[in-house]
Design an enzyme around this catalytic site. Structure first.
Site, PDB file in Angstrom:
ATOM      1  N   CYS A 160      -3.989  -7.001  -7.235  1.00 45.45           N
ATOM      2  CA  CYS A 160      -3.216  -5.788  -7.537  1.00 45.45           C
ATOM      3  C   CYS A 160      -2.257  -6.055  -8.703  1.00 45.45           C
ATOM      4  O   CYS A 160      -2.701  -6.230  -9.823  1.00 45.45           O
ATOM      5  CB  CYS A 160      -2.504  -5.307  -6.269  1.00 45.45           C
ATOM      6  SG  CYS A 160      -1.927  -3.610  -6.380  1.00 45.45           S
ATOM      7  N   HIS A 211      -6.858  -5.470  -1.667  1.00 43.77           N
ATOM      8  CA  HIS A 211      -5.978  -6.489  -1.090  1.00 43.77           C
ATOM      9  C   HIS A 211      -6.679  -7.300  -0.009  1.00 43.77           C
ATOM     10  O   HIS A 211      -6.627  -6.922   1.169  1.00 43.77           O
ATOM     11  CB  HIS A 211      -4.744  -5.823  -0.489  1.00 43.77           C
ATOM     12  CG  HIS A 211      -3.795  -5.300  -1.511  1.00 43.77           C
ATOM     13  ND1 HIS A 211      -2.756  -6.051  -2.026  1.00 43.77           N
ATOM     14  CD2 HIS A 211      -3.744  -4.106  -2.151  1.00 43.77           C
ATOM     15  CE1 HIS A 211      -2.092  -5.335  -2.914  1.00 43.77           C
ATOM     16  NE2 HIS A 211      -2.669  -4.145  -3.023  1.00 43.77           N
ATOM     17  N   GLU A 214      -5.658 -10.017   1.194  1.00 45.07           N
ATOM     18  CA  GLU A 214      -4.644 -10.640   2.065  1.00 45.07           C
ATOM     19  C   GLU A 214      -4.207  -9.709   3.193  1.00 45.07           C
ATOM     20  O   GLU A 214      -3.615 -10.150   4.157  1.00 45.07           O
ATOM     21  CB  GLU A 214      -3.446 -11.114   1.228  1.00 45.07           C
ATOM     22  CG  GLU A 214      -2.427 -10.052   0.866  1.00 45.07           C
ATOM     23  CD  GLU A 214      -2.853  -9.148  -0.281  1.00 45.07           C
ATOM     24  OE1 GLU A 214      -4.063  -9.048  -0.578  1.00 45.07           O
ATOM     25  OE2 GLU A 214      -1.960  -8.504  -0.879  1.00 45.07           O
TER      26      GLU A 214
END
Lengths: 94, 236
Positions: free
Chosen positions: B89, B206, B208
């Protein structure tokens, strides 16, 4: 002596400018139908200290070439998506 | 006993996904190493993650100020050494600004900030993040960004495609491409790219946020598994 400049940064023509498009839509929603091709950019103004010489135009040309163009390419714009222009805000030191 | 790969996560002023990245690394079996942007050196680390967020308030352009952070010289050296660097990002935006990845990211088509789960298709296994996957695999991952529209000029885009630098494209759950599956107007549905060497990867989704079965999709797991396996295989 100090000179004042402005750097204008715009998205390249080939890229759709979503902000400009939104502003254009807002203008048209006001009933104004003869405005088009709205594009939104950035205006960055800065002061540069330069040598005190009689011919201001020479000094300005040097500052633009040696200081502002490199800065505009490295920091103020992203050459991948933007182009820039530089101009003095006054022809003499302020 | 084999050691756990160490993965550094850099915190810039305005980063806000750094903690999730550190947590994901730990959950997936790596050793997370927090790093402050003002540090001039990286601690000993096998890979570096530039996390999501809004570094420097997105002033000037997203990632524009962060590319000059003191730690970035060390990140450039790490990348030049052929070791893995992942930008997620805002981290992707920083890597593009730094010239470590091709292209750029501008305001989403439609201007809206988009926050939702979607699917991406893996386009190449030639990165540490995707080495354990095959082209065509589909992952479910979240996105949350206002400036994720990937753009490049026509000749640069042709080079990106010809050299196989696209790593992920937005797609349907079945892996089909289409404007209805493209959340931000990215050219050619591009969600992530890699460097020519392949060790630098940037992605808007994302991973994560997608490793914990309690709180989301799990599309991030195979990416961290790939990264950790790549690092173990390459441990010096």
């Amino acid at each position: 002596v100090k000179y004042r400049f402005e750097v204008v940064v715009m998205l390249k023509e080939g890229l759709l400018d979503p902000q400009g498009k939104a502003v254009e839509n807002a203008i048209q929603s006001l009933g104004v139908s003869n405005v088009s091709d709205v594009r939104v950019g950035k205006n960055i103004q800065l002061t540069v200290e330069a040598s005190d010489e009689a011919d201001h135009r020479d000094v300005i040309a040097d500052v633009v070439a040696d200081v502002l163009h490199p800065l505009a390419e490295k920091v103020l714009s992203n050459p991948v998506i933007e182009r820039f222009s530089v101009r003095p805000l006054r022809e003499d030191p302020r | 006993m084999s050691r756990r790969p160490r993965i550094a996560v850099i915190t810039f002023p305005g980063s806000n996904d750094d903690r999730d990245a550190l947590r994901a690394i730990r959950l997936m079996g790596g050793e997370p190493v927090p790093v402050w942007h003002g540090d001039r050196e990286l601690p000993e680390a096998d890979a570096v993650i530039l996390p999501g967020g809004f570094s420097y308030g997105d002033y000037l352009r997203t990632g524009a100020i962060a590319q000059f952070a003191p730690v970035m010289e060390a990140v450039r050296a790490h990348a030049a050494d052929g070791r893995p660097v992942l930008g997620i990002c805002n981290g992707f935006q920083i890597l593009c600004e730094a010239g470590l990845l091709p292209g750029a990211l501008i305001r989403n088509r439609g201007l809206a900030f988009v926050c939702r789960r979607l699917h991406v298709r893996v386009e190449t296994a030639l990165t540490p993040m995707t080495a354990g996957l095959v082209a065509g695999d589909v992952l479910e991952v979240p996105i949350k960004h206002g400036e994720g529209q990937f753009v490049a000029e026509p000749d640069a885009l042709a080079r990106i495609e010809d050299q196989g630098l696209v790593v992920f494209r937005y797609c349907s759950p079945g892996g089909d491409l289409g404007e209805e599956h493209n959340p931000n107007g990215s050219v050619n549905h591009i969600a992530g790219v890699r460097s020519e060497q392949g060790n630098v990867v940037g992605m808007m989704p994302h991973p994560e946020h997608a490793v914990d079965p309690d709180v989301g999709p799990l599309g991030g797991q195979p990416l961290f598994e790939s990264l950790l396996s790549s690092l173990l295989a390459g441990v010096r």
